[in-house]
Design a protein around this motif. Structure first.
Motif, mmCIF file in Angstrom:
data_model
loop_
_atom_site.group_PDB
_atom_site.id
_atom_site.type_symbol
_atom_site.label_atom_id
_atom_site.label_comp_id
_atom_site.label_asym_id
_atom_site.label_seq_id
_atom_site.Cartn_x
_atom_site.Cartn_y
_atom_site.Cartn_z
ATOM 1 N N LEU A 47 36.937 9.319 48.596
ATOM 2 C CA LEU A 47 37.184 8.298 47.573
ATOM 3 C C LEU A 47 36.225 7.129 47.734
ATOM 4 O O LEU A 47 35.549 6.728 46.774
ATOM 5 N N THR A 48 36.125 6.598 48.958
ATOM 6 C CA THR A 48 35.265 5.426 49.130
ATOM 7 C C THR A 48 33.787 5.794 48.932
ATOM 8 O O THR A 48 33.029 5.005 48.408
ATOM 9 N N PHE A 78 45.976 2.512 48.883
ATOM 10 C CA PHE A 78 45.314 3.628 49.573
ATOM 11 C C PHE A 78 43.802 3.404 49.595
ATOM 12 O O PHE A 78 43.146 3.538 50.632
ATOM 13 N N PHE A 79 43.275 3.036 48.431
ATOM 14 C CA PHE A 79 41.846 2.770 48.286
ATOM 15 C C PHE A 79 41.423 1.639 49.228
ATOM 16 O O PHE A 79 40.467 1.771 50.006
ATOM 17 N N ILE A 132 48.062 3.598 44.599
ATOM 18 C CA ILE A 132 46.698 4.137 44.600
ATOM 19 C C ILE A 132 45.720 3.099 45.152
ATOM 20 O O ILE A 132 44.871 3.391 45.993
ATOM 21 N N THR A 133 45.854 1.860 44.670
ATOM 22 C CA THR A 133 44.909 0.823 45.076
ATOM 23 C C THR A 133 45.055 0.478 46.547
ATOM 24 O O THR A 133 44.069 0.204 47.237
ATOM 25 N N VAL A 190 49.349 4.392 33.060
ATOM 26 C CA VAL A 190 48.671 3.891 34.251
ATOM 27 C C VAL A 190 47.219 3.597 33.841
ATOM 28 O O VAL A 190 46.633 4.359 33.075
ATOM 29 N N CYS A 228 54.331 2.193 36.175
ATOM 30 C CA CYS A 228 52.879 2.030 36.156
ATOM 31 C C CYS A 228 52.400 1.170 37.317
ATOM 32 O O CYS A 228 51.441 1.519 38.004
ATOM 33 N N TYR A 229 53.068 0.022 37.521
ATOM 34 C CA TYR A 229 52.611 -0.883 38.584
ATOM 35 C C TYR A 229 52.824 -0.263 39.953
ATOM 36 O O TYR A 229 52.020 -0.479 40.859
ATOM 37 N N MET A 264 33.416 -4.171 48.468
ATOM 38 C CA MET A 264 34.398 -3.147 48.141
ATOM 39 C C MET A 264 35.702 -3.420 48.892
ATOM 40 O O MET A 264 36.789 -3.328 48.329
ATOM 41 N N LEU A 319 48.213 -6.226 42.121
ATOM 42 C CA LEU A 319 49.155 -5.259 41.558
ATOM 43 C C LEU A 319 50.541 -5.401 42.189
ATOM 44 O O LEU A 319 51.560 -5.385 41.499
ATOM 45 N N LEU A 331 42.593 -6.453 44.440
ATOM 46 C CA LEU A 331 43.252 -5.733 43.339
ATOM 47 C C LEU A 331 44.622 -5.228 43.781
ATOM 48 O O LEU A 331 45.603 -5.327 43.039
ATOM 49 N N PHE A 343 33.582 -5.180 42.049
ATOM 50 C CA PHE A 343 34.747 -5.227 42.942
ATOM 51 C C PHE A 343 35.389 -6.605 42.944
ATOM 52 O O PHE A 343 36.608 -6.724 42.867
ATOM 53 N N ARG A 399 36.438 2.243 56.277
ATOM 54 C CA ARG A 399 35.028 2.609 56.137
ATOM 55 C C ARG A 399 34.120 1.455 56.559
ATOM 56 O O ARG A 399 33.130 1.648 57.252
ATOM 57 N N VAL A 459 52.774 3.032 40.728
ATOM 58 C CA VAL A 459 51.729 4.044 40.928
ATOM 59 C C VAL A 459 50.385 3.364 41.192
ATOM 60 O O VAL A 459 49.676 3.702 42.150
ATOM 61 N N HIS A 467 41.352 2.556 52.931
ATOM 62 C CA HIS A 467 40.195 3.345 53.330
ATOM 63 C C HIS A 467 38.887 2.574 53.202
ATOM 64 O O HIS A 467 37.936 2.851 53.938
ATOM 65 N N ALA A 468 38.849 1.625 52.272
ATOM 66 C CA ALA A 468 37.651 0.790 52.165
ATOM 67 C C ALA A 468 37.497 -0.045 53.431
ATOM 68 O O ALA A 468 36.390 -0.186 53.979
#
Lengths: 440, 172
Positions: free
Chosen positions: A48-49, B102-103, B99-100, A22, B92-93, B136, B147, B143, B59, B110, B95, B106-107
């Motif tokens: 995280l952010t 999720f990011f 993750i991204t 990863v 890999c892709y 962001m 992915l 991203l 970003f 926010r 996971v 939340h971005a």
């Protein structure tokens, strides 16, 4: 579940994600998120952010893309040809002859670029064929190149040092200054090795180079001298306090653009490829930094760094033994990870250890430790199975990995000596930055 | 389908170009800051602005860097998986996309917060933070899209993921 089990699960996931391939930055973010959930410490997303935004928008970090860009511009000029042509006449009469161009060439390019692979290709592209043509032993040519190219990480500007400084919140300028003397000493030790070869293996010496006049030498290095001036400008402006690291980087970019224009190698195409290349590399490193800063928050919740520091303190080891252990530890990590990742991944755990009284008594501060870590990471660059420099050289020369690592072994041993020198004379790294610190 | 493909690739590349322009902006701000200091003019908040453009450059270019194989990973095991490599890549892709996403989620959350309460920067610049934070939001979303795009193509076509240039062909 108790703390220990949770920590074990946390570390297992870390190695699982990294090991299975990863992308490192994302893997660090993922593990950190899992850590916060496991230890039940508040809002994952908000943390995280927060961390991502803070590390990506940091002012200190702006030096990174600019220094990368400067290196990218100069990499695309005719520096590669000029480096050999310009240096050869000056080095030809030294004992050890043109092999010194490898060391000196790498030292100079290291001072305009923060990466050791770029240093290797720029210098090696010309020096390998030229040295072969003149009959220098392959073993020496490849070995000195593999070793000297690692100077790219130590001599400022160094990407590894920027990342280290951003991670532990130390001044980039001071770290850069700390790298100057150890870098020059290491280069000097490499040159001694070349000189030693000259006297110990007289049978391998190629024919002497013809004498050249001073004017001729100067004429041949007419393109090299401006580059050296640029280096002195960048490092000097930081040392004299005219500019911060970021501002010096801006000088560097503009200087590099001017040089490339005068050389006639600045076209719209080289401008945009160098700019896009810098954007990519800096985005890559920033992603790792974001992941790492989130991870170190999460790692703090596990209590691992503190626990480890206390455990090591309770062992009552002398700092010297600890440094030896850390050296081996980093060489092993470096077998699998690149330098930048191994620095950011370990600092959360290692920092509390280094910031203890035992280290300070010997004159080891965080600045000193930065230089130590860079030497050790450099060593990892030339050790198999994953030594970046070995891969690059394999591609350039077609020799087997085994052969290239054997040629690099003497250089590896010289770096081990270098770690010893740093331990005995910590002032080598700390004197220049302290001198700078005292400036009004 | 073809139009979608071309549109997405153009979008990722546009992100890279935008990131590159932000890099030029950093250079200009820093030069402006130096000139201002030498000539005694105030340039309040210059370091904050440079920081925002740093974040924006990063970003916006994340997805572009992914497609160019710039993001590093440990390929020791993947490289030895032979015909099972495809499964390794799917892992890999998956996971990474999770993750991204999720990011990115939340971005966005926010960013809506900072807009709603109109948070201002604590620095001299006093910028409304939702503006620079848009980078962001957009970049992480881009991203995530990239992915998922790769993952779907690996699952349903003979695409094998990002072309990772051999280390010897890389400049760095």
């Amino acid at each position: 579940m108790d703390q220990l089990t949770l920590t074990a699960i946390f570390l297992f996931i870390l190695f699982l994600l990294l090991g299975t391939g990863v992308w490192i930055g994302l893997a660090l973010m993922g593990v950190a998120a899992v850590g916060i959930i496991l230890f039940d410490k508040g809002f994952v997303g908000a943390n995280l952010t927060d961390k991502a935004w803070d590390s990506a928008s940091s002012w200190t970090l702006t030096a990174l893309p600019l220094f990368i860009w400067m290196g990218e511009i100069l990499y695309r000029t005719r520096l590669s040809e000029d480096m050999f042509k310009g240096l050869a006449p000056w080095m030809a009469r030294l004992p050890g002859g043109l092999l010194h161009t490898n060391v000196v060439g790498c030292t100079i390019f290291a001072a305009v670029s923060g990466s050791s692979a770029a240093t290797l290709t720029t210098v090696g592209k010309m020096s390998i064929p030229e040295l072969r043509k003149r009959g220098y032993p392959e073993f020496m040519t490849i070995g000195t190149l593999a070793g000297s190219a690692t100077l790219g990480l130590m001599i400022p500007p160094s990407l590894t040092l920027i990342v280290y400084g951003v991670t532990i919140n130390e001044s980039i300028t001071q770290l850069f200054m700390a790298g100057v003397l150890p870098g020059l000493v290491l280069a000097g030790m490499f040159m001694l090795y070349v000189t030693g070869w000259h006297f110990l293996r007289p049978g391998q010496r190629p024919a002497k180079e013809p004498k050249t006049s001073f004017g001729h030498k100067l004429y041949n290095s007419r393109f090299l001298i401006p580059v050296i001036c640029l280096v002195l400008l960048v490092i000097g402006s930081m040392y004299l306090g005219f500019a911060t690291a970021t501002e010096a980087a801006a000088f560097g970019v503009i200087g590099a653009l001017v040089l490339a224009t005068f050389q006639g190698s600045l076209t719209m195409e080289t401008f945009s490829t160098s700019l896009l290349g810098a954007t990519r590399t800096s985005a890559m490193i920033a992603l790792i930094l974001m992941g790492a800063s989130f991870l170190s928050l999460s790692m703090g919740f596990t209590g691992l760094p503190r626990g480890l520091a206390e455990w090591i303190a309770s062992l009552g080891l002398s700092p010297i033994v600890l440094i030896a252990a850390l050296t081996i530890f980093y060489i092993i990590i470096g077998m699998f990870l690149d330098g930048i990742s191994s620095v950011v991944l370990t600092m959360a755990v290692v920092e509390p250890m280094v910031r203890t009284a035992g280290f300070a008594d010997l004159g080891f501060d965080m600045i000193w430790f930065g230089i130590f870590i860079v030497v050790v990471v450099e060593m990892a660059q030339i050790t198999p199975p994953i030594g970046f420099n070995l891969f690059v050289l394999q591609g350039m020369t077609g020799h087997s990995m085994g052969y290239i690592s054997r040629t690099a072994l003497p250089m590896f041993l010289i770096m081990v000596v270098m770690v010893g020198v740093l331990v005995v004379f910590p002032e080598l790294a700390t004197w220049l930055p302290e001198n700078l610190r005292n400036r009004p | 389908m073809k139009a979608l493909r071309r549109g997405l690739d153009l979008l990722y590349f546009a992100g890279g170009v935008l990131g590159a322009l932000c890099l030029i902006a950093i250079l200009l701000i820093i030069c402006g800051q130096m000139i201002a200091r030498w000539s005694g003019i105030a340039f309040p908040g210059s370091t904050n602005y440079a920081g925002y453009f740093m974040a924006a450059s990063t970003f916006f270019a994340l997805a572009y860097a992914l497609n160019e194989g710039a993001h590093i990973r440990v390929t020791l095991i993947l490289g030895h998986m032979g015909r099972f490599r495809r499964w390794g890549e799917i892992w890999c892709y998956t996971v990474a996309a999770a993750i991204t996403t999720f990011f990115a989620y939340h971005a966005i959350a926010r960013n809506l917060q900072t807009k709603k309460f109109n948070f201002l920067s604590q620095g001299q610049d006093a910028t409304a933070l939702w503006i620079p934070e848009m980078a962001m939001t957009i970049g992480s979303t881009l991203l995530a899209i990239a992915l998922w795009d790769h993952l779907i193509r690996i699952l349903f076509t003979d695409h094998s993921g990002v072309y990772q240039p051999d280390i010897t062909e890389r400049e760095h």
